[in-house]
Write a protein that holds these residues in place. Structure first.
Motif, PDB file in Angstrom:
ATOM      1  N   ALA A   1      98.632  66.812  19.397  1.00 20.78           N
ATOM      2  CA  ALA A   1      97.925  65.614  19.835  1.00 20.78           C
ATOM      3  C   ALA A   1      98.845  64.571  20.445  1.00 20.78           C
ATOM      4  CB  ALA A   1      97.187  64.993  18.650  1.00 20.78           C
ATOM      5  N   THR A   2     100.149  64.668  20.214  1.00 22.38           N
ATOM      6  CA  THR A   2     101.062  63.612  20.660  1.00 22.38           C
ATOM      7  C   THR A   2     101.016  63.361  22.162  1.00 22.38           C
ATOM      8  OG1 THR A   2     102.518  63.861  18.754  1.00 22.38           O
ATOM      9  CG2 THR A   2     103.482  62.903  20.738  1.00 22.38           C
ATOM     10  N   PRO A   3     101.068  64.381  23.030  1.00 23.32           N
ATOM     11  CA  PRO A   3     100.954  64.075  24.467  1.00 23.32           C
ATOM     12  C   PRO A   3      99.606  63.460  24.828  1.00 23.32           C
ATOM     13  CG  PRO A   3     100.921  66.451  24.100  1.00 23.32           C
ATOM     14  CD  PRO A   3     101.315  65.820  22.810  1.00 23.32           C
ATOM     15  N   LEU A   4      98.540  63.896  24.165  1.00 18.49           N
ATOM     16  CA  LEU A   4      97.229  63.283  24.404  1.00 18.49           C
ATOM     17  C   LEU A   4      97.236  61.820  23.991  1.00 18.49           C
ATOM     18  CD1 LEU A   4      94.883  66.096  22.986  1.00 18.49           C
ATOM     19  CD2 LEU A   4      95.429  65.659  25.381  1.00 18.49           C
ATOM     20  N   LEU A   5      97.874  61.544  22.859  1.00 20.87           N
ATOM     21  CA  LEU A   5      97.898  60.176  22.339  1.00 20.87           C
ATOM     22  C   LEU A   5      98.676  59.240  23.257  1.00 20.87           C
ATOM     23  CD1 LEU A   5      97.236  58.198  20.085  1.00 20.87           C
ATOM     24  CD2 LEU A   5      99.286  58.979  18.881  1.00 20.87           C
ATOM     25  N   PHE A   6      99.868  59.652  23.688  1.00 21.15           N
ATOM     26  CA  PHE A   6     100.652  58.819  24.588  1.00 21.15           C
ATOM     27  C   PHE A   6      99.873  58.512  25.868  1.00 21.15           C
ATOM     28  CE2 PHE A   6     104.671  60.204  22.397  1.00 21.15           C
ATOM     29  CZ  PHE A   6     105.107  58.932  22.090  1.00 21.15           C
TER      30      PHE A   6
ATOM     31  N   GLY B   1     100.903  52.407  31.915  1.00 21.47           N
ATOM     32  CA  GLY B   1     100.164  53.662  31.814  1.00 21.47           C
ATOM     33  C   GLY B   1     100.954  54.830  32.371  1.00 21.47           C
ATOM     34  N   GLY B   2     101.686  54.593  33.474  1.00 22.66           N
ATOM     35  CA  GLY B   2     102.512  55.643  34.051  1.00 22.66           C
ATOM     36  C   GLY B   2     103.657  56.046  33.136  1.00 22.66           C
ATOM     37  N   VAL B   3     104.286  55.059  32.502  1.00 24.12           N
ATOM     38  CA  VAL B   3     105.381  55.355  31.563  1.00 24.12           C
ATOM     39  C   VAL B   3     104.865  56.189  30.385  1.00 24.12           C
ATOM     40  CG1 VAL B   3     106.967  54.322  29.885  1.00 24.12           C
ATOM     41  CG2 VAL B   3     106.788  53.368  32.188  1.00 24.12           C
ATOM     42  N   MET B   4     103.717  55.807  29.861  1.00 23.63           N
ATOM     43  CA  MET B   4     103.156  56.549  28.720  1.00 23.63           C
ATOM     44  C   MET B   4     102.743  57.964  29.127  1.00 23.63           C
ATOM     45  SD  MET B   4     103.359  54.627  26.052  1.00 23.63           S
ATOM     46  CE  MET B   4     102.110  54.969  24.812  1.00 23.63           C
ATOM     47  N   ALA B   5     102.188  58.117  30.322  1.00 21.12           N
ATOM     48  CA  ALA B   5     101.870  59.454  30.817  1.00 21.12           C
ATOM     49  C   ALA B   5     103.148  60.259  31.019  1.00 21.12           C
ATOM     50  CB  ALA B   5     101.081  59.371  32.122  1.00 21.12           C
ATOM     51  N   GLY B   6     104.224  59.570  31.431  1.00 21.27           N
ATOM     52  CA  GLY B   6     105.515  60.232  31.580  1.00 21.27           C
ATOM     53  C   GLY B   6     106.045  60.737  30.258  1.00 21.27           C
ATOM     54  N   PHE B   7     105.941  59.921  29.206  1.00 21.43           N
ATOM     55  CA  PHE B   7     106.342  60.376  27.873  1.00 21.43           C
ATOM     56  C   PHE B   7     105.507  61.579  27.438  1.00 21.43           C
ATOM     57  CE2 PHE B   7     107.932  55.896  26.790  1.00 21.43           C
ATOM     58  CZ  PHE B   7     109.257  56.265  26.989  1.00 21.43           C
ATOM     59  N   ALA B   8     104.205  61.518  27.740  1.00 19.99           N
ATOM     60  CA  ALA B   8     103.309  62.610  27.362  1.00 19.99           C
ATOM     61  C   ALA B   8     103.718  63.918  28.034  1.00 19.99           C
ATOM     62  CB  ALA B   8     101.868  62.250  27.733  1.00 19.99           C
ATOM     63  N   GLY B   9     103.969  63.854  29.338  1.00 17.19           N
ATOM     64  CA  GLY B   9     104.380  65.054  30.052  1.00 17.19           C
ATOM     65  C   GLY B   9     105.722  65.572  29.581  1.00 17.19           C
ATOM     66  N   ALA B  10     106.666  64.657  29.318  1.00 17.74           N
ATOM     67  CA  ALA B  10     107.989  65.056  28.849  1.00 17.74           C
ATOM     68  C   ALA B  10     107.896  65.748  27.500  1.00 17.74           C
ATOM     69  CB  ALA B  10     108.901  63.833  28.761  1.00 17.74           C
ATOM     70  N   TYR B  11     107.077  65.227  26.613  1.00 19.87           N
ATOM     71  CA  TYR B  11     106.931  65.852  25.293  1.00 19.87           C
ATOM     72  C   TYR B  11     106.305  67.231  25.415  1.00 19.87           C
ATOM     73  CZ  TYR B  11     105.756  66.476  20.368  1.00 19.87           C
ATOM     74  OH  TYR B  11     105.657  66.977  19.089  1.00 19.87           O
TER      75      TYR B  11
ATOM     76  N   ALA C   1      97.484  71.730  31.857  1.00 24.22           N
ATOM     77  CA  ALA C   1      96.206  72.412  31.575  1.00 24.22           C
ATOM     78  C   ALA C   1      95.075  71.469  31.166  1.00 24.22           C
ATOM     79  CB  ALA C   1      96.419  73.470  30.489  1.00 24.22           C
ATOM     80  N   GLY C   2      94.884  70.408  31.922  1.00 29.75           N
ATOM     81  CA  GLY C   2      93.740  69.532  31.661  1.00 29.75           C
ATOM     82  C   GLY C   2      93.953  68.471  30.602  1.00 29.75           C
ATOM     83  N   ARG C   3      95.161  68.387  30.041  1.00 34.69           N
ATOM     84  CA  ARG C   3      95.386  67.378  28.996  1.00 34.69           C
ATOM     85  C   ARG C   3      95.200  65.954  29.527  1.00 34.69           C
ATOM     86  NH1 ARG C   3      99.786  70.984  27.490  1.00 34.69           N
ATOM     87  NH2 ARG C   3      99.465  71.830  25.394  1.00 34.69           N
ATOM     88  N   GLY C   4      95.533  65.753  30.799  1.00 33.74           N
ATOM     89  CA  GLY C   4      95.357  64.419  31.374  1.00 33.74           C
ATOM     90  C   GLY C   4      93.899  64.001  31.402  1.00 33.74           C
ATOM     91  N   TRP C   5      93.026  64.943  31.706  1.00 33.58           N
ATOM     92  CA  TRP C   5      91.596  64.622  31.739  1.00 33.58           C
ATOM     93  C   TRP C   5      91.070  64.374  30.329  1.00 33.58           C
ATOM     94  CZ3 TRP C   5      90.016  63.099  36.133  1.00 33.58           C
ATOM     95  CH2 TRP C   5      90.543  63.647  37.311  1.00 33.58           C
TER      96      TRP C   5
END
Length: 306
Positions: free
Chosen positions: A15-20, A194-204, A219-223
Motif C-alpha cells: 500500500a505504500t506507493p498507493l499511499l504516497f 503532488g509530483g514529489v509524492m508520486a515520485g516517492f511512490a514510483g521510486a518505492y 500497472a494502474g497504481r496511479g489510477w
C-alpha cells in the motif's frame, strides 16, 4: 494464521506507493486542481529511480532522483493548467501519457535488471508482540515514513494557516484572491508537492517493493491512487485506510493459494480494480458526503487577476 499475517504485513508495503501518490493527489485536489497524470509521474519516477539506484548503489539517491523527476513532470502539468489555462482533464491525460512513454523509453535497456532491496526494521520489544509485532513493527523504513506522512498531511491541512489557505483556494479561488491570497502560486506549489509524492511512490515501487525492472510495472497504481482520494472523501486518514485495504486485497490471491483454495490468478489480479469501481460507485451514491468534502472549485480553471 501464517497466511493472515502474510497478507496483513505485506499490505503495508504493497500500500505504500498507493499511499504516497494518494496523499500527494489529495493535497493537489484540495487546492482545486484535478491531476490525472499520477500514473505517468509514477512510471517515469520508477524508471529514473531504478536507473539511478542501480548506477549509484544508493536507495536514498534513487528516491531523490525519483522525487525530482516527479516534480519536473508535475511542473509541466502546472504550466499547462495554470499558465496556459489548459483543460485539467485533457492536460493530465496528456502529461500522464508522456510520462508512460518516457518510462518505457528510458527503462528499455534495463529490462530484467535487479536491485537489492532495503532491510526491514524490527522495532525492539514491539516486534516481539505475538502476531501484531510481525504485522506492524517489522517493516522497512519507508513504510513508517508513509504512516508519518499521513499524519503530517492531516496536520498541515487542518491545523496550519497554510493548510487553511490551500483549502480556501480549493473552495473559491476568486474569493481567496480578494482576501489577499495567491491562488496560482499556492496551486503551483500543491501540484509540485503532488509530483514529489508520486515520485516517492514510483521510486518505492521499483526499488523496494519489486526491485526488478519490467515495463508497465506501475500497472494502474496511479489510477487507484486517484480513486483513493475519492474513496477517502478527501480526508487523509480515510485515504490511508483505503490504501491499506487495497494493499491487502492485492495480496489476498497469494494467501488463498497458500491455503490451498483454488481461485484463478487472473481473477485475483483484477480484484483490486473491480473493488475500485464498486467503491467509487457506492461512494458517489452518497452525494451529501461527497458534496461536504469535495473542494467546490475542483477542476475549475482560475485566471489570475491583472
Amino acid at each position: 494464521m501464517d497466511a493472515l499475517i502474510f497478507v496483513l504485513a505485506g499490505a503495508f508495503a504493497t500500500a505504500t506507493p498507493l499511499l504516497f501518490a494518494a496523499l500527494g493527489e489529495l493535497v493537489v485536489e484540495k487546492s482545486g486542481v484535478l491531476n490525472l497524470s499520477v500514473e505517468g509521474m509514477m512510471a517515469l519516477s520508477a524508471a529514473i529511480a531504478f536507473m539511478v539506484t542501480l548506477q549509484s548503489g544508493s536507495h536514498l539517491v534513487g528516491f531523490i532522483a525519483g522525487a525530482a523527476s516527479g516534480a519536473l513532470l508535475s511542473a509541466v502539468f502546472a504550466v499547462l493548467v495554470l499558465g496556459f489555462m489548459a483543460n485539467q482533464v485533457a492536460a493530465g491525460l496528456a502529461v500522464g501519457i508522456l510520462g508512460l512513454g518516457l518510462s518505457s523509453l528510458l527503462g528499455r535497456s534495463f529490462e530484467g535488471a535487479t536491485l537489492l532491496g532495503i532491510d526491514k526494521i524490527a522495532i525492539p520489544l514491539l516486534s516481539e508482540i505475538p502476531v501484531l509485532g510481525k504485522i506492524l513493527f517489522t517493516q522497512d523504513i519507508v513504510v513508517y515514513v508513509g504512516i508519518a506522512a499521513t499524519g503530517l498531511v492531516a496536520w498541515f491541512l487542518y491545523r496550519t494557516k497554510a493548510g487553511l489557505t490551500l483549502r480556501v483556494i480549493g473552495e473559491n479561488p476568486n474569493t481567496a484572491h480578494a482576501l489577499g491570497m495567491r491562488p496560482v502560486g499556492v496551486r503551483f506549489l500543491a501540484i509540485l508537492f503532488g509530483g514529489v509524492m508520486a515520485g516517492f511512490a514510483g521510486a518505492y515501487a521499483s526499488t523496494v517493493l519489486t526491485p526488478l525492472w519490467s515495463q508497465d510495472m506501475i500497472a494502474g497504481r496511479g489510477w487507484i491512487a486517484v480513486a483513493l482520494v475519492v474513496f477517502g472523501t478527501w480526508r487523509p486518514g480515510r485515504v490511508a485506510v483505503g490504501a491499506y485495504l487495497f494493499g491487502a486485497v492485492s495480496l489476498l490471491g497469494l494467501a488463498l493459494q497458500a491455503m490451498g483454495i483454488g481461485i484463478p490468478a487472473q481473477f485475483m489480479t483484477c480484484l483490486p480494480y473491480v473493488l475500485t469501481i464498486v467503491v467509487l460507485v457506492a461512494i458517489s451514491a452518497d452525494k451529501v458526503r461527497v458534496r461536504l468534502n469535495a473542494p467546490a472549485a475542483l477542476g475549475e480553471s482560475y485566471r489570475a487577476a491583472s
